[in-house]
Design a protein around this motif. Structure first.
Motif, PDB file in Angstrom:
ATOM      1  N   GLY A 170       3.287  -5.745   5.903  1.00  0.00           N
ATOM      2  CA  GLY A 170       3.160  -4.725   6.997  1.00  0.00           C
ATOM      3  C   GLY A 170       1.845  -4.533   7.568  1.00  0.00           C
ATOM      4  N   GLY A 171       2.108  -3.588   8.830  1.00  0.00           N
ATOM      5  CA  GLY A 171       1.028  -3.345   9.554  1.00  0.00           C
ATOM      6  C   GLY A 171       0.761  -1.904   9.935  1.00  0.00           C
ATOM      7  N   HIS A 193       1.159  -9.559   8.213  1.00  0.00           N
ATOM      8  CA  HIS A 193       1.743  -9.068   9.385  1.00  0.00           C
ATOM      9  C   HIS A 193       2.386  -9.782  10.240  1.00  0.00           C
ATOM     10  CE1 HIS A 193       2.981  -5.455  11.751  1.00  0.00           C
ATOM     11  NE2 HIS A 193       2.031  -5.473  12.363  1.00  0.00           N
ATOM     12  N   PHE A 198      -2.066  -4.515  14.303  1.00  0.00           N
ATOM     13  CA  PHE A 198      -1.589  -3.514  13.476  1.00  0.00           C
ATOM     14  C   PHE A 198      -0.959  -2.127  14.369  1.00  0.00           C
ATOM     15  CE2 PHE A 198      -5.282  -5.142  10.979  1.00  0.00           C
ATOM     16  CZ  PHE A 198      -4.473  -5.742  10.123  1.00  0.00           C
ATOM     17  N   MET A 221      -2.199 -12.289  10.541  1.00  0.00           N
ATOM     18  CA  MET A 221      -1.547 -11.799  11.733  1.00  0.00           C
ATOM     19  C   MET A 221      -0.474 -13.051  12.166  1.00  0.00           C
ATOM     20  SD  MET A 221      -2.955  -8.879  11.734  1.00  0.00           S
ATOM     21  CE  MET A 221      -2.149  -7.872  12.770  1.00  0.00           C
ATOM     22  N   ILE A 259       7.377  -2.237   4.982  1.00  0.00           N
ATOM     23  CA  ILE A 259       7.735  -2.127   6.388  1.00  0.00           C
ATOM     24  C   ILE A 259       8.610  -1.123   6.900  1.00  0.00           C
ATOM     25  CG2 ILE A 259       7.236  -4.665   6.365  1.00  0.00           C
ATOM     26  CD1 ILE A 259      10.163  -5.071   5.882  1.00  0.00           C
TER      27      ILE A 259
END
Ligand SMILES: Cc1cc2nc3c(=O)[nH]c(=O)nc-3n(C[C@H](O)[C@H](O)[C@H](O)COP(=O)(O)OP(=O)(O)OC[C@H]3O[C@@H](n4cnc5c(N)ncnc54)[C@H](O)[C@@H]3O)c2cc1C
Length: 350
Positions: A170-171, A193, A198, A221, A259
């Motif tokens: 998640g970000g 992510h 982010f 990322m 998420i």
């Protein structure tokens, strides 16, 4: 935030009103119960109060709630709770309501997923868009046997991650907060992510970048977790796939998927109540087609309905006020302004 507040959790006794949903509408309804001298309980499926404000946008600022020129969503939840807390409403968190039954004497029996049964004289649905459940990663296939053991969708106990190699997905705010928050407890933290940037709060994103520069956290990322590998039922590795198609194996004994949430009316949609636009049709007293069963906030529909916080608060005040006629049939209900009620109460306390 509201998570750390002291709540008054469920007892066996009958309450005047059971409120399903602890979003802004449900919390304000609890305050209104206190104002109208009736007892209530809130049943909320999430581990915290606040509804969409807490689950979806705690850090965003709100500008259109009367009396607050600008307020963070989490701050508004805190203020609403402060107002309701005065009357010590019973709060049951982590319980999703699945069924209700109207008993012969007109009271309501409400049942939750865990099998708990709550009794009340009337019922108010303040369930918003429905119960929130965490978003999962469908590409992992059937992983329910690992959930709560190696795969988590929230941090309930930091001890679950202590000394572990943790991969966080998640970000957004939660992922970033826990990437930083687990650094001390975990053996190692990897943040994955799927986007290029982010989405979470700038300050925490900077802390993650600093930790990465210091070599204490790995950050991938443009990358997705596509599979988990287990040995004798224990998770050992996860597979990451980068945007360019390159696959990487990362050692992991914990996968923390943060998420976001999706909402679903779920069983409430099957309660045989009229629905328009995924909401329950109510009359001008916020009553559904069932006597004693009210709805307020995003889950209530009437001509011209606006799904915003302010209307939810107004719906809540009306629903509680009109439920008094059902809870205390035949009694003459007198409206008392809060300014008058509190002034009298303070005078009596002197
Ligand atoms: C990103 C975003 C920004 C927004 N910004 C604004 C804004 O600036 N101003 C504004 O006025 N509005 C805004 N809104 C809308 C606002 O958040 C909603 O109108 C408001 O949250 C509705 O409150 P509610 O209490 O009726 O429902 P919710 O906030 O949805 O709360 C309902 C609660 O009921 C619980 N629940 C549901 N079903 C069950 C069940 N079966 N058992 C137990 N619990 C259950 C849910 O878990 C949830 O916590 C925004 C919404 C979003 C998504």
């Amino acid at each position: 935030m509201t998570l750390n507040k002291v709540y008054y959790s469920g007892g066996e006794e009958i309450r005047d009103l059971t409120i399903v949903g602890g979003g802004p509408t449900g919390i304000f309804a609890a305050f209104q119960c206190g104002m109208n001298n009736i007892t209530c309980r809130i049943i909320e499926s999430m581990p915290q109060l606040g509804g969409q404000l807490a689950a979806l946008y705690p850090e965003k600022h709100i500008y259109d709630v009367a009396g607050f020129h600008e307020v963070p969503a989490a701050g508004l939840v805190d203020s609403l709770w402060k107002q309701a807390e005065r009357y010590h409403p019973e709060i049951n968190l982590g319980e999703a309501v699945t069924r209700y039954r109207k008993l012969d004497d007109g009271s309501f029996e409400t049942t939750t997923t865990s099998g708990k049964v709550f009794l009340s004289r009337a019922l108010l649905l303040a369930a918003g868009l429905g119960a929130f459940t965490p978003r999962t990663l469908p590409q992992l296939g059937r992983v329910d046997h690992l959930e709560g053991m190696s795969i988590f969708y929230a941090v309930k106990n930091i001890s679950d991650f202590a000394g572990k190699k943790v991969v966080i997905v998640g970000g957004g705010d939660s992922a970033l907060d826990w990437a930083v928050g687990l650094l001390d407890a975990a053996e190692h933290v990897t943040l994955v992510h799927r986007m290029h940037e982010f989405q979470g709060h700038g300050k925490t994103a900077r802390e993650v970048d600093e930790a990465k520069d210091q070599g204490v956290i790995d950050v991938y990322m443009d990358t997705e977790v596509t599979a988990v590998q287990t040995v004798e039922g224990e998770m050992k590795n996860v597979t990451l796939v980068r945007k360019n198609g390159a696959a990487i194996q990362v050692e992991a004994d914990r996968l923390l998927i943060l998420i976001g949430f999706k909402s679903n009316l779920g069983p409430l949609a099957e309660w045989d109540l009229e629905l328009v636009d995924n909401a329950l049709v109510v009359d001008s007293h916020m009553k559904t087609s069932v006597d004693g069963l009210y709805a307020a906030g995003d889950i209530a529909w009437y001509q011209g309905k606006l799904k915003i916080i302010q209307t939810g608060l107004s719906d809540a005040a009306m629903a509680v006020r009109h439920s008094l006629n059902y809870i205390r049939p035949g009694e003459k209900i007198k409206h008392t302004f809060s300014s008058v009620k509190m002034a009298k109460q303070k005078k009596n306390e002197q």
